[in-house]
Motif scaffolding. Structure first.
Motif, short mmCIF file in Angstrom:
data_model
loop_
_atom_site.label_atom_id
_atom_site.label_comp_id
_atom_site.label_asym_id
_atom_site.label_seq_id
_atom_site.Cartn_x
_atom_site.Cartn_y
_atom_site.Cartn_z
N THR A 225 0.86 -1.19 0.00
CA THR A 225 0.00 0.00 0.00
C THR A 225 0.89 1.23 0.00
O THR A 225 1.67 1.44 0.93
CB THR A 225 -0.90 0.01 1.26
OG1 THR A 225 -1.79 -1.10 1.21
CG2 THR A 225 -1.71 1.30 1.33
N ASP A 226 0.79 2.03 -1.05
CA ASP A 226 1.58 3.25 -1.13
C ASP A 226 0.93 4.29 -0.22
O ASP A 226 0.12 5.11 -0.64
CB ASP A 226 1.63 3.73 -2.58
CG ASP A 226 2.59 4.90 -2.76
OD1 ASP A 226 3.07 5.43 -1.74
OD2 ASP A 226 2.83 5.29 -3.92
N THR A 229 1.08 8.20 -0.85
CA THR A 229 0.15 8.61 -1.90
C THR A 229 -1.29 8.56 -1.40
O THR A 229 -2.10 9.45 -1.71
CB THR A 229 0.31 7.70 -3.13
OG1 THR A 229 1.63 7.87 -3.66
CG2 THR A 229 -0.71 8.05 -4.20
N ALA A 230 -1.61 7.52 -0.62
CA ALA A 230 -2.97 7.43 -0.07
C ALA A 230 -3.28 8.64 0.81
O ALA A 230 -4.37 9.23 0.72
CB ALA A 230 -3.11 6.14 0.73
N ARG A 233 -3.83 11.69 -1.32
CA ARG A 233 -5.14 11.71 -1.99
C ARG A 233 -6.25 12.04 -0.99
O ARG A 233 -7.23 12.71 -1.35
CB ARG A 233 -5.41 10.35 -2.64
CG ARG A 233 -4.42 9.93 -3.70
CD ARG A 233 -4.13 10.99 -4.74
NE ARG A 233 -5.31 11.40 -5.50
CZ ARG A 233 -5.28 12.17 -6.56
NH1 ARG A 233 -4.11 12.62 -7.02
NH2 ARG A 233 -6.38 12.50 -7.20
N TYR A 304 -7.09 3.26 -2.34
CA TYR A 304 -5.63 3.05 -2.33
C TYR A 304 -5.20 1.95 -1.38
O TYR A 304 -4.05 1.86 -0.99
CB TYR A 304 -4.94 4.38 -1.99
CG TYR A 304 -5.05 5.38 -3.11
CD1 TYR A 304 -4.10 5.42 -4.13
CD2 TYR A 304 -6.15 6.24 -3.20
CE1 TYR A 304 -4.22 6.31 -5.18
CE2 TYR A 304 -6.28 7.13 -4.25
CZ TYR A 304 -5.32 7.16 -5.24
OH TYR A 304 -5.44 8.04 -6.28
N ARG A 305 -6.17 1.11 -0.97
CA ARG A 305 -5.92 -0.08 -0.14
C ARG A 305 -5.30 0.26 1.21
O ARG A 305 -4.49 -0.48 1.76
CB ARG A 305 -5.04 -1.09 -0.88
CG ARG A 305 -5.67 -1.63 -2.16
CD ARG A 305 -4.80 -2.67 -2.79
NE ARG A 305 -3.50 -2.14 -3.23
CZ ARG A 305 -2.56 -2.85 -3.83
NH1 ARG A 305 -2.75 -4.15 -4.04
NH2 ARG A 305 -1.42 -2.28 -4.20
#
Length: 410
Positions: A225-226, A229-230, A233, A304-305
């Motif tokens: 899981t990035d 970035t999550a 966002r 984004y998990r």
């Protein structure tokens, strides 16, 4: 204390008048001492003791709130407490400071407490209510106070959801028919107030988010899981998404104050934290905001998990000025200083726990001008260099005393 000067009211009524010079000087000294010794919410023991001592010296009987700081005091009540029904006018002040440093460099009364400052004007609010109480107590002794008045010195306004709830639980509104307050406004000249009916502040809630993932190497973001970035966002997409789920006239705004994640440039972290505020102009949208905001965060995090843990802290609803009490403040200010002393004001996105009182009784808040006329530099609220034109103290005291007297003549 001489209160001989008078102001003519419509219909020929007479309003006992101007603040005596000796009391004006005492109040400025009181405000400066309070400014030098700011205390955070629910820790205002020195401030509470100073207010209590001065009121008792005036022959009054203040009562400390059950939480240990803050107090209420009735004027014109013969027994310990008022039991004559909901007819008193309450004057409310907030007494806590802020956890920020005082950055004024050449000020003899700058804060003496590290990382603490009265940067929102609560020292002025407190001094105004104290001064009004002393004047009204003298009028009561002279037999010219037409109706009892309650002073409310409230702790912890800066601590969500606000110390107003504790004051209300302690019985601060028992016997109160209406309530008034002022808030310093550095955009308004000293000598004037800003006033309007309806919403004058906004709802304000706090948002705390934790995002979690397994972590990994920045060379292989597709295998994990990035999380950065999550988090990014969530920061950008959640406000936009929420904005499309409310009528744009509700003025809902999510603003981030803290984003934190990771320790190394080549490691995808396992945890990220975000915190910010949710502000809203409309009370109905505010009631729906928690469900809508939480759903939007979950949607973006799931995309984004990332696993999300959300703490949505309810703050305060908007302050909505009741028309009749707003008119009382307008009439009182005009009686003291003329029609040019009152100007319109717009709704701000700031939050104020005075709103909790208005869930129970009608009331209104005026913006008290604290800018020296002609001054170009605006020392904004919640900034370390905040200060006021101290002539505003006299204006606030005379506004509140006039409001108590005009209210009694109605």
């Amino acid at each position: 204390m001489s209160l001989e000067s008078e102001v003519d009211l419509p219909g020929g009524a007479v309003l006992p008048g101007a603040l005596p010079d000796a009391l004006r000087a005492e109040l400025i000294a009181f405000r400066r001492d309070m400014h030098m010794h700011p205390e955070l919410g629910n820790q205002e023991f020195r401030t509470t003791a100073a207010i209590k001592e001065r009121l008792e010296r005036a022959g009054l009987k203040p009562r400390v709130l059950a939480v240990g700081t803050g107090l209420v005091c009735d004027i014109g009540v013969e027994g310990e407490q008022w039991d004559g029904g909901p007819s008193m006018l309450a004057l409310r002040a907030d007494i806590d400071g802020l956890p920020i440093p005082d950055t004024k460099t050449e000020c003899p009364y700058r804060s003496t407490v590290p990382d603490r400052a009265h940067a929102c004007g609560h020292d002025v609010h407190t001094t105004v209510v104290l001064g009004a109480g002393l004047v009204l107590a003298e009028l009561h002794r002279q037999g010219t106070l037409p109706r009892p008045v309650r002073l409310i010195f409230q702790p912890a306004e800066e601590v969500l959801p606000g110390g107003a709830a504790d004051a209300i639980k302690s019985g601060a509104l028992e016997g109160v028919g209406a309530i008034i307050a002022v808030h310093c406004d550095p955009r308004v000249d000293a000598g004037k107030i800003g006033l309007s009916e309806g919403p004058i502040t906004s709802a304000c809630d706090r948002l705390e988010i934790g995002l979690d993932g397994p972590g990994g190497h920045t060379a292989r973001p597709h295998l994990t899981t990035d999380l950065v970035t999550a988090a990014a966002r969530v920061v950008t997409d959640v406000p936009a998404l929420v904005g499309r789920r409310f009528d744009s006239r509700s003025g809902i705004a999510i603003t981030w104050g803290r984003v934190e994640s990771g320790h190394a440039p080549n490691v995808i972290p396992q945890h990220a934290e975000l915190s910010g505020t949710v502000r809203c102009l409309d009370i109905e949208a505010w009631r729906q905001a928690p469900d809508v905001v939480v759903a939007a965060i979950d949607e973006i995090a799931n995309l984004y998990r990332a696993k999300s843990e959300i703490n949505y802290v309810r703050g305060v609803p908007p302050v909505v000025n009741e028309p009749g009490v707003t008119e009382l403040l307008r009439d009182a200010m005009i009686a003291r200083r003329g029609v040019e002393s009152v100007e319109g004001t717009e709704q701000s996105l700031g939050g104020e726990d005075f709103s909790w009182y208005l869930e129970h009784v009608p009331g209104a808040m005026a913006r008290l001008g604290v800018r020296t006329p002609g001054e170009r530099h605006v020392r904004d609220l919640h900034q370390g260099d905040f200060d006021v034109d101290e002539s505003a103290i006299t204006v606030g005291v005379e506004l509140f005393t006039a409001a108590a007297l005009v209210n009694g003549l109605r």
